[in-house]
Design a protein around this motif. Structure first.
Motif, PDB file in Angstrom:
ATOM      1  N   TYR A   1      17.865 -82.694  18.872  1.00  0.00           N
ATOM      2  CA  TYR A   1      19.123 -82.493  19.580  1.00  0.00           C
ATOM      3  C   TYR A   1      19.552 -83.751  20.316  1.00  0.00           C
ATOM      4  CZ  TYR A   1      15.090 -81.448  22.441  1.00  0.00           C
ATOM      5  OH  TYR A   1      13.856 -81.504  23.013  1.00  0.00           O
TER       6      TYR A   1
ATOM      7  N   LYS B   1      20.676 -85.119  23.683  1.00  0.00           N
ATOM      8  CA  LYS B   1      20.619 -84.735  25.096  1.00  0.00           C
ATOM      9  C   LYS B   1      21.740 -85.409  25.877  1.00  0.00           C
ATOM     10  CE  LYS B   1      16.505 -83.942  26.996  1.00  0.00           C
ATOM     11  NZ  LYS B   1      15.129 -84.184  27.474  1.00  0.00           N
TER      12      LYS B   1
ATOM     13  N   TYR C   1      18.184 -88.966  22.490  1.00  0.00           N
ATOM     14  CA  TYR C   1      18.016 -88.008  21.398  1.00  0.00           C
ATOM     15  C   TYR C   1      16.625 -87.418  21.499  1.00  0.00           C
ATOM     16  CZ  TYR C   1      18.702 -86.056  16.737  1.00  0.00           C
ATOM     17  OH  TYR C   1      18.867 -85.199  15.674  1.00  0.00           O
TER      18      TYR C   1
END
Length: 157
Positions: free
Chosen positions: A24, A26, A88
């Motif tokens: 994901y 961040k 990331y």
């Protein structure tokens, strides 16, 4: 007689395994402080600097969260043309790695898996900011880990 323990299955040692549970973005920041002037054609290309940092923390017995931070700055004549910062992350399940190898395994292999996705996000951000795609060269995560260990040893001394 064969003994079956936590590291064996039917007498066969279990192989180390690494599974990506999630990955994901961040945090993502793109700055173009001189726009629209920064988008005009130029005689020379900006100097690009790239900084990389890796962090990790254990979430459970076998799960680790790993953050890959990439900071990119493009400068021309001491002026920032654009700047990209990406944090990331990934959540990983790590099993059957001997304790003495666990830290380097997590700090090298996990960011190695995250890097291609982070690289693409950086390239997309530069394009959406009005610039050509910025394709970061592959990163030597083994060398980066060795630098980290050297810094830690110097701090202890």
């Amino acid at each position: 007689m064969t003994t079956v323990g936590p590291d064996t299955q039917g007498g066969i040692p279990q192989q180390p395994s690494l599974n990506v549970i999630a990955q994901y973005t961040k945090d993502l920041s793109f700055e173009n402080p001189k726009a629209p002037d920064s988008l005009r054609p130029r005689d020379k290309s900006p100097a690009i600097s790239v900084g990389v940092n890796v962090g990790s923390k254990q979430r459970s017995g076998i799960e680790y969260e790993v953050d890959l931070k990439i900071e990119v700055k493009a400068e021309l004549d001491d002026e920032v043309v654009f700047q990209i910062e990406l944090l990331y992350g990934g959540l990983f399940r790590v099993q059957n790695v001997p304790q003495q190898h666990l830290h380097p395994f997590v700090m090298i292999e996990c960011p190695r898996l995250l890097f291609p996705f982070a690289r693409q996000i950086i390239a997309d951000a530069s394009v959406r900011g009005g610039f050509p795609p910025l394709l970061i060269d592959p990163i030597d995560f083994v060398g980066l880990y060795q630098q980290y260990i050297s810094r830690m040893q110097q701090q202890v001394q």
